[in-house]
Design a protein around this motif. Sequence first.
Motif, PDB file in Angstrom:
ATOM      1  N   ALA A   1       0.836  -1.198   0.000  1.00 36.42           N
ATOM      2  CA  ALA A   1       0.000   0.000   0.000  1.00 36.42           C
ATOM      3  C   ALA A   1       0.872   1.250   0.000  1.00 36.42           C
ATOM      4  N   THR A   2       1.979   1.231   0.716  1.00 37.13           N
ATOM      5  CA  THR A   2       2.884   2.372   0.771  1.00 37.13           C
ATOM      6  C   THR A   2       3.584   2.585  -0.564  1.00 37.13           C
ATOM      7  N   VAL A   3       4.025   1.526  -1.199  1.00 39.00           N
ATOM      8  CA  VAL A   3       4.730   1.621  -2.474  1.00 39.00           C
ATOM      9  C   VAL A   3       3.803   2.097  -3.581  1.00 39.00           C
ATOM     10  N   ALA A   4       2.544   1.724  -3.528  1.00 38.16           N
ATOM     11  CA  ALA A   4       1.603   2.070  -4.591  1.00 38.16           C
ATOM     12  C   ALA A   4       1.364   3.571  -4.694  1.00 38.16           C
ATOM     13  N   LYS A   5       1.494   4.318  -3.602  1.00 41.75           N
ATOM     14  CA  LYS A   5       1.283   5.761  -3.632  1.00 41.75           C
ATOM     15  C   LYS A   5       2.510   6.438  -4.242  1.00 41.75           C
ATOM     16  N   LYS A   6       2.268   7.306  -5.226  1.00 45.57           N
ATOM     17  CA  LYS A   6       3.372   7.965  -5.910  1.00 45.57           C
ATOM     18  C   LYS A   6       2.970   9.392  -6.238  1.00 45.57           C
ATOM     19  N   ALA A   7       3.851  10.333  -5.952  1.00 43.66           N
ATOM     20  CA  ALA A   7       3.560  11.740  -6.228  1.00 43.66           C
ATOM     21  C   ALA A   7       3.799  12.029  -7.707  1.00 43.66           C
ATOM     22  N   VAL A   8       2.940  12.830  -8.279  1.00 45.83           N
ATOM     23  CA  VAL A   8       3.068  13.207  -9.678  1.00 45.83           C
ATOM     24  C   VAL A   8       3.252  14.719  -9.753  1.00 45.83           C
ATOM     25  N   ALA A   9       4.349  15.140 -10.347  1.00 47.82           N
ATOM     26  CA  ALA A   9       4.615  16.565 -10.500  1.00 47.82           C
ATOM     27  C   ALA A   9       3.970  17.057 -11.791  1.00 47.82           C
ATOM     28  N   THR A  10       3.368  18.224 -11.737  1.00 45.28           N
ATOM     29  CA  THR A  10       2.752  18.795 -12.926  1.00 45.28           C
ATOM     30  C   THR A  10       3.253  20.212 -13.125  1.00 45.28           C
ATOM     31  N   PHE A  11       3.173  20.692 -14.353  1.00 47.41           N
ATOM     32  CA  PHE A  11       3.495  22.069 -14.651  1.00 47.41           C
ATOM     33  C   PHE A  11       2.632  22.512 -15.813  1.00 47.41           C
ATOM     34  N   SER A  12       2.494  23.784 -15.947  1.00 46.89           N
ATOM     35  CA  SER A  12       1.646  24.345 -16.992  1.00 46.89           C
ATOM     36  C   SER A  12       2.378  24.308 -18.326  1.00 46.89           C
ATOM     37  N   ILE A  13       1.706  23.821 -19.347  1.00 46.11           N
ATOM     38  CA  ILE A  13       2.315  23.781 -20.677  1.00 46.11           C
ATOM     39  C   ILE A  13       1.800  24.971 -21.473  1.00 46.11           C
TER      40      ILE A  13
END
Length: 99
Positions: A25-37
Amino acid sequence: MVEKKVTEKKVAAKTTTKKTTTRRATVAKKAVATFSINAETVGFKAGDVYQTLSVAEKALSVDEIAKAAKITKEETLLGMGWLLKEGKIKGEDNKFLLA
């Protein structure tokens, strides 16, 4: 005595299972970085790519450029697209250098 050992083994098996599911459960969570295109942000990424290639003074792969410029691979590709369209960089053998 026999019953006691069997019970202890069952308890140990249940404990191990709980730890395994917690880790998954801990490994499955992943942060996704976003930026404006937009033209401004892509232009800045193109500048990062250009400066990295300028400092390196040799052909670099996409991954090498991303690592040296400290930007993501996707941002690197956006910047490279900009520079390729303008004719500022060229590619040879999956590596890119200033034109």
